[in-house]
Design a protein around this motif. Structure first.
Motif, PDB file in Angstrom:
ATOM      1  N   LYS A  87       0.834  -1.204   0.000  1.00  0.00           N
ATOM      2  CA  LYS A  87       0.000   0.000   0.000  1.00  0.00           C
ATOM      3  C   LYS A  87       0.871   1.256   0.000  1.00  0.00           C
TER       4      LYS A  87
ATOM      5  N   PRO B  60      -5.482  10.410  -0.594  1.00  0.00           N
ATOM      6  CA  PRO B  60      -5.915  11.190   0.579  1.00  0.00           C
ATOM      7  C   PRO B  60      -4.653  11.689   1.286  1.00  0.00           C
TER       8      PRO B  60
ATOM      9  N   VAL C 186      -7.455   6.023   8.930  1.00  0.00           N
ATOM     10  CA  VAL C 186      -7.426   4.611   8.554  1.00  0.00           C
ATOM     11  C   VAL C 186      -6.004   4.127   8.757  1.00  0.00           C
TER      12      VAL C 186
ATOM     13  N   LYS D  46      -3.343   1.052   7.919  1.00  0.00           N
ATOM     14  CA  LYS D  46      -3.191  -0.070   6.993  1.00  0.00           C
ATOM     15  C   LYS D  46      -1.864  -0.792   7.190  1.00  0.00           C
TER      16      LYS D  46
ATOM     17  N   VAL E 270      -6.699  -3.668   7.129  1.00  0.00           N
ATOM     18  CA  VAL E 270      -7.105  -2.264   7.164  1.00  0.00           C
ATOM     19  C   VAL E 270      -8.118  -2.034   8.275  1.00  0.00           C
TER      20      VAL E 270
ATOM     21  N   VAL F 299     -10.456   1.007  10.222  1.00  0.00           N
ATOM     22  CA  VAL F 299     -11.001   2.340   9.975  1.00  0.00           C
ATOM     23  C   VAL F 299     -11.555   2.916  11.279  1.00  0.00           C
TER      24      VAL F 299
ATOM     25  N   GLU G  90      -3.710   7.038   7.021  1.00  0.00           N
ATOM     26  CA  GLU G  90      -4.268   8.026   6.094  1.00  0.00           C
ATOM     27  C   GLU G  90      -5.612   8.561   6.548  1.00  0.00           C
ATOM     28  N   GLU G  91      -5.990   9.635   5.892  1.00  0.00           N
ATOM     29  CA  GLU G  91      -7.267  10.292   6.140  1.00  0.00           C
ATOM     30  C   GLU G  91      -8.413   9.345   5.749  1.00  0.00           C
ATOM     31  N   LYS G  92      -9.444   9.308   6.572  1.00  0.00           N
ATOM     32  CA  LYS G  92     -10.625   8.508   6.234  1.00  0.00           C
ATOM     33  C   LYS G  92     -11.486   9.306   5.244  1.00  0.00           C
ATOM     34  N   LEU G  93     -11.779   8.673   4.124  1.00  0.00           N
ATOM     35  CA  LEU G  93     -12.561   9.341   3.086  1.00  0.00           C
ATOM     36  C   LEU G  93     -14.035   8.976   3.241  1.00  0.00           C
TER      37      LEU G  93
ATOM     38  N   GLU H 219     -17.903   3.924  -2.522  1.00  0.00           N
ATOM     39  CA  GLU H 219     -16.820   3.194  -3.173  1.00  0.00           C
ATOM     40  C   GLU H 219     -17.299   2.537  -4.460  1.00  0.00           C
TER      41      GLU H 219
ATOM     42  N   LYS I 205     -19.244  -5.065   0.808  1.00  0.00           N
ATOM     43  CA  LYS I 205     -18.276  -5.781   1.646  1.00  0.00           C
ATOM     44  C   LYS I 205     -18.897  -6.360   2.923  1.00  0.00           C
TER      45      LYS I 205
ATOM     46  N   ILE J  59      -8.657   4.404  -3.255  1.00  0.00           N
ATOM     47  CA  ILE J  59      -8.535   3.675  -1.993  1.00  0.00           C
ATOM     48  C   ILE J  59      -7.361   2.704  -2.104  1.00  0.00           C
ATOM     49  N   GLU J  60      -7.349   1.938  -3.178  1.00  0.00           N
ATOM     50  CA  GLU J  60      -6.250   0.971  -3.370  1.00  0.00           C
ATOM     51  C   GLU J  60      -6.297   0.438  -4.793  1.00  0.00           C
TER      52      GLU J  60
HETATM   53  P1  AMP Z   1      -8.223  -1.685   1.192  1.00  0.00           P
HETATM   54  O1  AMP Z   1      -7.705  -3.040   1.572  1.00  0.00           O
HETATM   55  O2  AMP Z   1      -7.171  -0.631   1.096  1.00  0.00           O
HETATM   56  O3  AMP Z   1      -9.169  -1.724   0.023  1.00  0.00           O
HETATM   57  O4  AMP Z   1      -9.202  -1.283   2.370  1.00  0.00           O
HETATM   58  C1  AMP Z   1     -10.301  -2.071   2.725  1.00  0.00           C
HETATM   59  C2  AMP Z   1     -11.497  -1.195   2.955  1.00  0.00           C
HETATM   60  O5  AMP Z   1     -11.173  -0.231   3.954  1.00  0.00           O
HETATM   61  C3  AMP Z   1     -11.926  -0.372   1.745  1.00  0.00           C
HETATM   62  O6  AMP Z   1     -12.771  -1.079   0.880  1.00  0.00           O
HETATM   63  C4  AMP Z   1     -12.611   0.785   2.411  1.00  0.00           C
HETATM   64  O7  AMP Z   1     -13.945   0.448   2.768  1.00  0.00           O
HETATM   65  C5  AMP Z   1     -11.830   0.992   3.660  1.00  0.00           C
HETATM   66  N1  AMP Z   1     -10.819   2.051   3.454  1.00  0.00           N
HETATM   67  C6  AMP Z   1      -9.540   1.914   3.069  1.00  0.00           C
HETATM   68  N2  AMP Z   1      -8.920   3.116   2.967  1.00  0.00           N
HETATM   69  C7  AMP Z   1      -9.846   4.037   3.287  1.00  0.00           C
HETATM   70  C8  AMP Z   1      -9.838   5.475   3.394  1.00  0.00           C
HETATM   71  N3  AMP Z   1      -8.743   6.202   3.172  1.00  0.00           N
HETATM   72  N4  AMP Z   1     -10.994   6.074   3.765  1.00  0.00           N
HETATM   73  C9  AMP Z   1     -12.117   5.372   4.024  1.00  0.00           C
HETATM   74  N5  AMP Z   1     -12.185   4.039   3.959  1.00  0.00           N
HETATM   75  C10 AMP Z   1     -11.059   3.370   3.605  1.00  0.00           C
END
Ligand code: AMP
Ligand code: GLY
Length: 439
Positions: free
Chosen positions: A107, A123, A146, A148, A158, A160, A188-191, A195, A217, A289-290
């Motif tokens: 990440k 973010p 968040v 990670k 991850v 949150v 990181e900042e929570k967005l 999604e 999810k 996000i990723e």
């Molecule tokens: P990821 O493995 O990075 O996809 O993260 C898993 C889940 O965490 C994502 O599908 C989002 O729901 C949540 N998430 C990850 N990063 C953020 C972020 N910066 N802000 C809000 N939700 C996040």
């Protein structure tokens, strides 16, 4: 006749294999997977029962089969260098090598890449190798953060704020745990927003997008309960989503195109395969996000049945770097995918119980996931069991078909009835209007 080596044995790989078979080139499919997927077993010319990261077993099988190319379903073999090993023995893949696969497996690599190449989509974030400054950064995010773990954790690394982490102190303590385990942590900042998944074919220079999809999810209706691998997905006949503006989709597409170029510049290696951007539409646009370096599961089951073009040709053009010269078309239909999962999934899923799959109506597709085929029928293997996809002219008809189909799966399973319904989608549209101040 062309031969394709396919790694993986889930519903995603079942849909990938089926799409290869629809090619006018009528290829033969050779599968490597840990368990015998009944759908794949029917399609495959040969099926090696082995772990998708078992280098020795795969090398031996590939040397025997001598495929024209390989395709990797799940993330682990990419992160583990199976595509690199295949290349060493002369087999090219329409899936990325380990170096560029870091787009998913690290990440911090991806966040730093966007920053270094000034691609707008991150973010606020920081990567930490030690505790120094961690508390201050967490505090600066004022409760919206968040944390990670910087490695492949099957979506479990991850956490949150407000969801899994109650306050800054809990965030700090989880970040310390990640440091111990991975040596690095991304904070990181929570967005806030909606999604969506935008998957794009990439040959290392050019990208071509597939229809956008939204995943669900959470395990239970109303987006409640624990996170899962994805309970179901939908896509719309216009290939966008009801809560996205035209510019949101263009923005996401631009990010992926620029990231592909940046990756090449940064690593001197070409990303070949599927770039799956997990984006979020926010107040003032779109953020990343990723990235995943593969097809989504279940997202693959929404888009692949709509692919009108020759998937074998697409993969070959990815390999030779000629993606811009192939026509890639998807039908203008809506899709809804609902997963039947074992009772108790994800935390205490029942296993070893029998299920029955009834005869599906027209317009419904079934893809087998975590099920074991035995002499006397199908048994639950502990994870998402059977994906049912309804395909229709609009969302309402696709949803109706998916619901009809998933109800024909009998046994100790459940699914989310609300996926693809007007009620749930309206809620999402309303949420976006609210955060964008449109009301
Ligand atoms: P990821 O493995 O990075 O996809 O993260 C898993 C889940 O965490 C994502 O599908 C989002 O729901 C949540 N998430 C990850 N990063 C953020 C972020 N910066 N802000 C809000 N939700 C996040
Ligand atoms: N649908 C989530 C994933 O494939 O990672």
């Amino acid at each position: 006749m062309k031969k394709i080596l396919l790694l993986g044995n889930g519903a995603r790989e079942h849909s990938i294999a089926e799409t290869f078979l629809r090619s006018p080139q009528k290829p033969e499919i050779f599968v490597v997977g840990k368990t015998k997927n009944p759908g794949l077993a029917k399609i495959a010319t040969d099926y090696l029962l082995a772990d998708v990261c078992d280098k020795e077993a795969i090398r031996e099988f590939a040397n025997k089969v001598k495929p024209d190319f390989a395709f990797v379903g799940p993330e682990a073999p990419i992160a583990y260098g199976i595509t690199d090993m295949l290349l060493e023995i002369g087999i090219k893949s329409a899936s990325p090598l380990q170096t560029v696969g870091r787009l998913e497996s690290s990440k911090s690599f991806t966040r730093n890449l966007l920053e270094k190449y000034a691609i707008d989509g991150n973010p606020k974030f920081k990567v930490f190798f030690a505790e120094d400054g961690m508390m201050e950064f967490l505090q600066s995010l004022e409760g919206n953060f968040v944390v990670k773990a910087d490695g492949l954790k099957g979506g479990k690394g991850v956490k949150v704020s407000g969801d899994h982490l109650a306050d800054t102190a809990e965030g700090f303590s989880y970040a310390k745990e990640c440091l111990l385990e991975c040596g690095k942590v991304v904070i990181e900042e929570k967005l806030i927003g909606q999604e969506f998944s935008l998957m794009s074919f990439c040959d290392g220079e050019n990208t071509k997008d597939m229809p956008a999809v939204q995943d669900h999810k959470r395990a239970f209706e109303g987006d409640k309960g624990p996170n899962t691998g994805g309970m179901g997905t939908y896509s719309c006949e216009n290939h966008s989503l009801p809560f996205l503006t035209e510019s949101d989709l263009i923005k996401a597409s631009d990010i992926t195109r620029l990231v592909a170029k940046a990756l090449k510049q940064e690593t001197q290696s070409h990303f070949k395969g599927v770039m799956y951007g997990g984006f979020i539409a926010v107040k003032d646009g779109v953020r990343l996000i990723e990235y995943n370096a593969r097809f989504g599961d279940p997202e693959a089951m929404n888009v692949l049945p709509l692919l009108k073009s020759d998937f074998v040709e697409i993969c070959e053009s990815i390999i030779i770097g000629d993606l811009n010269n192939v026509k890639i078309e998807f039908e203008n239909k809506a899709t809804v995918c609902k997963y039947a999962v074992p009772n108790g999934y994800p935390d205490t899923a029942v296993k070893g119980e029998k299920i029955e799959v009834g005869k599906m109506p027209d317009g419904v597709k079934v893809y087998f996931g975590s099920v074991d085929e035995k002499e006397d029928g199908l048994y639950l293997a502990g994870s998402r069991a059977v994906a049912v996809v309804g395909i229709g002219d609009d969302l309402a008809s696709a949803e109706k078909l998916a619901e009809e189909g998933v109800n024909l799966i009998k046994g100790p399973v459940f699914h989310r009835k609300d996926i693809g319904t007007v009620e749930l989608i309206e809620k999402r549209v309303e949420m976006m209007k609210e955060i964008r101040g449109i009301r």
